[in-house]
Design a protein around this motif. Structure first.
Motif, PDB file in Angstrom:
ATOM      1  N   LEU A 340       9.731  16.511   2.099  1.00 48.93           N
ATOM      2  CA  LEU A 340       8.848  17.048   1.058  1.00 48.93           C
ATOM      3  C   LEU A 340       8.463  18.492   1.351  1.00 48.93           C
ATOM      4  N   ILE A 341       8.147  18.751   2.607  1.00 49.32           N
ATOM      5  CA  ILE A 341       7.680  20.083   2.992  1.00 49.32           C
ATOM      6  C   ILE A 341       8.825  21.092   3.047  1.00 49.32           C
ATOM      7  N   GLU A 342       9.912  20.725   3.700  1.00 48.27           N
ATOM      8  CA  GLU A 342      10.985  21.679   3.955  1.00 48.27           C
ATOM      9  C   GLU A 342      11.954  21.819   2.779  1.00 48.27           C
ATOM     10  N   LYS A 343      12.269  20.725   2.075  1.00 47.78           N
ATOM     11  CA  LYS A 343      13.202  20.800   0.952  1.00 47.78           C
ATOM     12  C   LYS A 343      12.483  21.027  -0.378  1.00 47.78           C
ATOM     13  N   GLY A 344      11.395  20.289  -0.569  1.00 47.36           N
ATOM     14  CA  GLY A 344      10.721  20.341  -1.862  1.00 47.36           C
ATOM     15  C   GLY A 344       9.622  21.379  -1.962  1.00 47.36           C
ATOM     16  N   ASN A 345       9.172  21.897  -0.806  1.00 50.33           N
ATOM     17  CA  ASN A 345       8.028  22.818  -0.791  1.00 50.33           C
ATOM     18  C   ASN A 345       6.843  22.234  -1.562  1.00 50.33           C
ATOM     19  N   VAL A 346       6.553  20.958  -1.257  1.00 47.58           N
ATOM     20  CA  VAL A 346       5.471  20.269  -1.937  1.00 47.58           C
ATOM     21  C   VAL A 346       4.621  19.541  -0.899  1.00 47.58           C
ATOM     22  N   ALA A 347       3.312  19.544  -1.116  1.00 48.28           N
ATOM     23  CA  ALA A 347       2.372  18.900  -0.194  1.00 48.28           C
ATOM     24  C   ALA A 347       1.716  17.711  -0.879  1.00 48.28           C
ATOM     25  N   ILE A 348       1.956  16.508  -0.335  1.00 49.95           N
ATOM     26  CA  ILE A 348       1.374  15.277  -0.861  1.00 49.95           C
ATOM     27  C   ILE A 348       0.805  14.500   0.313  1.00 49.95           C
ATOM     28  N   MET A 349      -0.352  13.910   0.139  1.00 51.29           N
ATOM     29  CA  MET A 349      -1.055  13.286   1.257  1.00 51.29           C
ATOM     30  C   MET A 349      -0.311  12.089   1.826  1.00 51.29           C
ATOM     31  N   ASP A 350      -0.219  12.055   3.138  1.00 50.44           N
ATOM     32  CA  ASP A 350       0.357  10.952   3.899  1.00 50.44           C
ATOM     33  C   ASP A 350      -0.635   9.794   3.880  1.00 50.44           C
ATOM     34  N   GLY A 351      -0.214   8.651   3.327  1.00 47.22           N
ATOM     35  CA  GLY A 351      -1.111   7.512   3.188  1.00 47.22           C
ATOM     36  C   GLY A 351      -1.595   6.914   4.482  1.00 47.22           C
ATOM     37  N   SER A 352      -0.921   7.198   5.597  1.00 47.33           N
ATOM     38  CA  SER A 352      -1.367   6.645   6.878  1.00 47.33           C
ATOM     39  C   SER A 352      -2.725   7.196   7.290  1.00 47.33           C
ATOM     40  N   GLU A 353      -3.146   8.300   6.660  1.00 52.36           N
ATOM     41  CA  GLU A 353      -4.485   8.862   6.911  1.00 52.36           C
ATOM     42  C   GLU A 353      -5.578   7.860   6.576  1.00 52.36           C
ATOM     43  N   TYR A 354      -5.266   6.879   5.743  1.00 57.19           N
ATOM     44  CA  TYR A 354      -6.286   5.999   5.180  1.00 57.19           C
ATOM     45  C   TYR A 354      -6.302   4.604   5.799  1.00 57.19           C
ATOM     46  N   GLY A 355      -5.500   4.404   6.845  1.00 57.29           N
ATOM     47  CA  GLY A 355      -5.502   3.122   7.545  1.00 57.29           C
ATOM     48  C   GLY A 355      -4.872   2.014   6.724  1.00 57.29           C
ATOM     49  N   GLY A 356      -5.115   0.774   7.158  1.00 58.04           N
ATOM     50  CA  GLY A 356      -4.539  -0.369   6.459  1.00 58.04           C
ATOM     51  C   GLY A 356      -3.033  -0.265   6.383  1.00 58.04           C
ATOM     52  N   ASN A 357      -2.482  -0.540   5.192  1.00 61.70           N
ATOM     53  CA  ASN A 357      -1.038  -0.417   5.015  1.00 61.70           C
ATOM     54  C   ASN A 357      -0.648   0.937   4.432  1.00 61.70           C
ATOM     55  N   GLY A 358      -1.509   1.931   4.629  1.00 63.80           N
ATOM     56  CA  GLY A 358      -1.293   3.250   4.033  1.00 63.80           C
ATOM     57  C   GLY A 358      -0.046   3.972   4.496  1.00 63.80           C
ATOM     58  N   ASN A 359       0.531   3.540   5.631  1.00 59.78           N
ATOM     59  CA  ASN A 359       1.721   4.238   6.126  1.00 59.78           C
ATOM     60  C   ASN A 359       2.940   4.039   5.233  1.00 59.78           C
ATOM     61  N   GLN A 360       2.824   3.196   4.206  1.00 55.59           N
ATOM     62  CA  GLN A 360       3.938   3.040   3.270  1.00 55.59           C
ATOM     63  C   GLN A 360       3.614   3.637   1.906  1.00 55.59           C
ATOM     64  N   PHE A 361       2.649   4.586   1.891  1.00 49.22           N
ATOM     65  CA  PHE A 361       2.213   5.172   0.620  1.00 49.22           C
ATOM     66  C   PHE A 361       2.039   6.686   0.717  1.00 49.22           C
ATOM     67  N   LEU A 362       2.123   7.322  -0.436  1.00 46.67           N
ATOM     68  CA  LEU A 362       1.682   8.699  -0.629  1.00 46.67           C
ATOM     69  C   LEU A 362       0.506   8.683  -1.598  1.00 46.67           C
ATOM     70  N   ARG A 363      -0.459   9.601  -1.385  1.00 47.07           N
ATOM     71  CA  ARG A 363      -1.554   9.762  -2.347  1.00 47.07           C
ATOM     72  C   ARG A 363      -1.329  11.065  -3.101  1.00 47.07           C
ATOM     73  N   PHE A 364      -1.099  10.930  -4.392  1.00 45.39           N
ATOM     74  CA  PHE A 364      -0.642  12.036  -5.240  1.00 45.39           C
ATOM     75  C   PHE A 364      -1.737  12.405  -6.241  1.00 45.39           C
ATOM     76  N   ASN A 365      -2.262  13.621  -6.140  1.00 42.01           N
ATOM     77  CA  ASN A 365      -3.377  14.078  -6.959  1.00 42.01           C
ATOM     78  C   ASN A 365      -2.860  14.615  -8.293  1.00 42.01           C
ATOM     79  N   ILE A 366      -3.238  13.950  -9.391  1.00 43.50           N
ATOM     80  CA  ILE A 366      -2.815  14.402 -10.722  1.00 43.50           C
ATOM     81  C   ILE A 366      -3.949  15.078 -11.484  1.00 43.50           C
ATOM     82  N   GLY A 367      -4.978  15.511 -10.787  1.00 39.86           N
ATOM     83  CA  GLY A 367      -6.075  16.233 -11.422  1.00 39.86           C
ATOM     84  C   GLY A 367      -5.700  17.690 -11.628  1.00 39.86           C
ATOM     85  N   CYS A 368      -4.738  17.907 -12.509  1.00 40.55           N
ATOM     86  CA  CYS A 368      -4.168  19.238 -12.697  1.00 40.55           C
ATOM     87  C   CYS A 368      -3.416  19.265 -14.027  1.00 40.55           C
ATOM     88  N   PRO A 369      -3.015  20.449 -14.502  1.00 39.61           N
ATOM     89  CA  PRO A 369      -2.238  20.515 -15.741  1.00 39.61           C
ATOM     90  C   PRO A 369      -0.944  19.707 -15.655  1.00 39.61           C
TER      91      PRO A 369
END
Length: 388
Positions: A340-369
């Motif tokens: 995501l960072i090197e090819k896509g130049n895009v930053a999306i939150m790593d779900g493992s930050e949130y514990g539980g089973n978050g390591n299999q998720f991304l948190r994607f903020n759509i509060g934008c145009p």
């Protein structure tokens, strides 16, 4: 559509845009990260702030007055049919500050604080830094849906060392809006085991049309604190203003003593307070925001269906934070983030930050145009499927 406007936030000391390198190690990434939005404040709020800025004096400010309290009471009654009393309302600079103070009021060092994981990452930090123990009640994830494991929750509540349930309602990051049955069960169990509830309801206004947020105070006013802010809905966290609803007079006095005497926070941000008062006159704006976010969700759903078959969107019941299941990618999170960072130049939150089973998720903020959402999705596709 006002929410389609692309506003350049670069150069405003903006955490999401200007300091994306701090978390992701690279400048210039298109960010879908920290939970603020790229939307302008409602015109009514901007006008009130500009009017106040024309006054040349910014002295000490009082929050304990009818204009602020009436705004809160009116909002709760109009949006949730909840009746709030004046004496329940207290200022706090931030939701997390209030949670920290309530943890120290309602527990001792070494006690357990129960959270439902995956959970907002600041919960882990505020519990640990107050020398309490994080006690996880992992949410069950079955058939693309999260539910509370009440058997496990009761076992945790029954343990005498666990003194507080730190509830997130609506839930960040899964987007769940807790049902009447779930909230009743929570109240019943916490009463049974004398566990205090701190309910973080900062996402209360951002809910899909088929759901209805229900403040915890609709179910009980005993051994409960509700902490929230208009900052998430209207996008003014930089103005630093939140509030606590404490039905117990004794709890309120203790909280106020910590706020004013221990930490010297008797005077709030005048701009934060003005923003809150005037934002709570903007019902139509919030309705339009929710409609716009639903359109953004449809954009994500359609794109995933056509181009991202190995990603699953957990049904979003609330918030502007989408929870994307990437378990079918057969790629660990480190590999995915690198792409995501090197090819896509895009930053999306790593779900493992949130514990539980978050390591299999991304948190994607759509509060934008919508245009930014579309570009972000293209970058995700490029990161995963294009060999360049």
């Amino acid at each position: 559509m006002i929410f389609d406007e692309e506003i350049n936030r670069i150069g405003t000391h903006c955490t999401q845009w200007d300091y994306v390198q701090d978390r992701f190690g690279k400048k210039g990434l298109l960010p879908f990260t920290i939970s603020d939005t790229d939307f302008a404040l409602p015109n009514n709020v901007l006008e009130s702030l500009n009017a106040r800025l024309k006054h040349p004096v910014f002295g000490y400010t009082r929050w304990d007055h009818p204009e602020f309290k009436d705004a809160v009471k009116s909002w709760y009654y109009k949006r949730f049919q909840t009746k709030i009393q004046d004496e329940w309302i207290y200022y706090t600079p931030t939701v997390i500050y209030a949670i920290s103070q309530l943890i120290t009021l309602k527990s001792n060092e070494g006690n357990g604080i129960i959270i439902q994981t995956p959970a907002y990452d600041a919960f882990f930090k505020v519990i640990k830094e107050n020398k309490r123990n994080v006690v996880e009640n992992p949410l069950s994830y079955i058939n693309n849906q999260y539910k509370i494991d009440f058997k496990d929750l009761e076992e945790k509540l029954a343990h005498q060392n666990n003194k507080i349930l730190l509830l997130c309602s609506p839930h960040n990051p899964t987007g769940r809006v807790w049902s009447t049955e779930e909230l009743n069960n929570i109240i019943t169990l916490c009463k049974k085991y004398n566990v205090f509830i701190i309910s973080d309801e900062i996402h209360m206004d951002i809910v899909r049309s088929e759901y209805q947020h229900q403040p915890i105070l609709n179910y009980s006013t005993n051994d409960i604190a509700l902490v929230t802010s208009g900052s998430k809905t209207f996008n003014f966290p930089g103005l630093v203003f939140a509030y606590v609803l404490l039905p117990s007079l004794q709890d309120g006095e203790q909280f106020l003593n910590k706020l004013k005497k221990k930490d010297g926070l008797s005077s709030p941000s005048i701009l934060g307070m003005e923003a809150t008062i005037n934002a709570y006159k903007c019902e139509d704006w919030v309705d339009s925001l929710n409609q716009y976010l639903e359109r953004n969700i449809k954009v994500v759903e359609d794109y995933i269906d056509e181009y991202l078959p190995d990603i699953l969107l957990v049904k979003p019941e609330s918030t502007y934070l989408l929870w994307l299941d990437i378990s079918k990618l057969n790629m660990d999170m480190k590999q995915l983030q690198n792409k995501l960072i090197e090819k896509g130049n895009v930053a999306i939150m790593d779900g493992s930050e949130y514990g539980g089973n978050g390591n299999q998720f991304l948190r994607f903020n759509i509060g934008c145009p919508k245009s930014k959402v579309e570009e972000g999705l293209k970058r995700v596709y490029k990161s995963i499927y294009q060999n360049e």
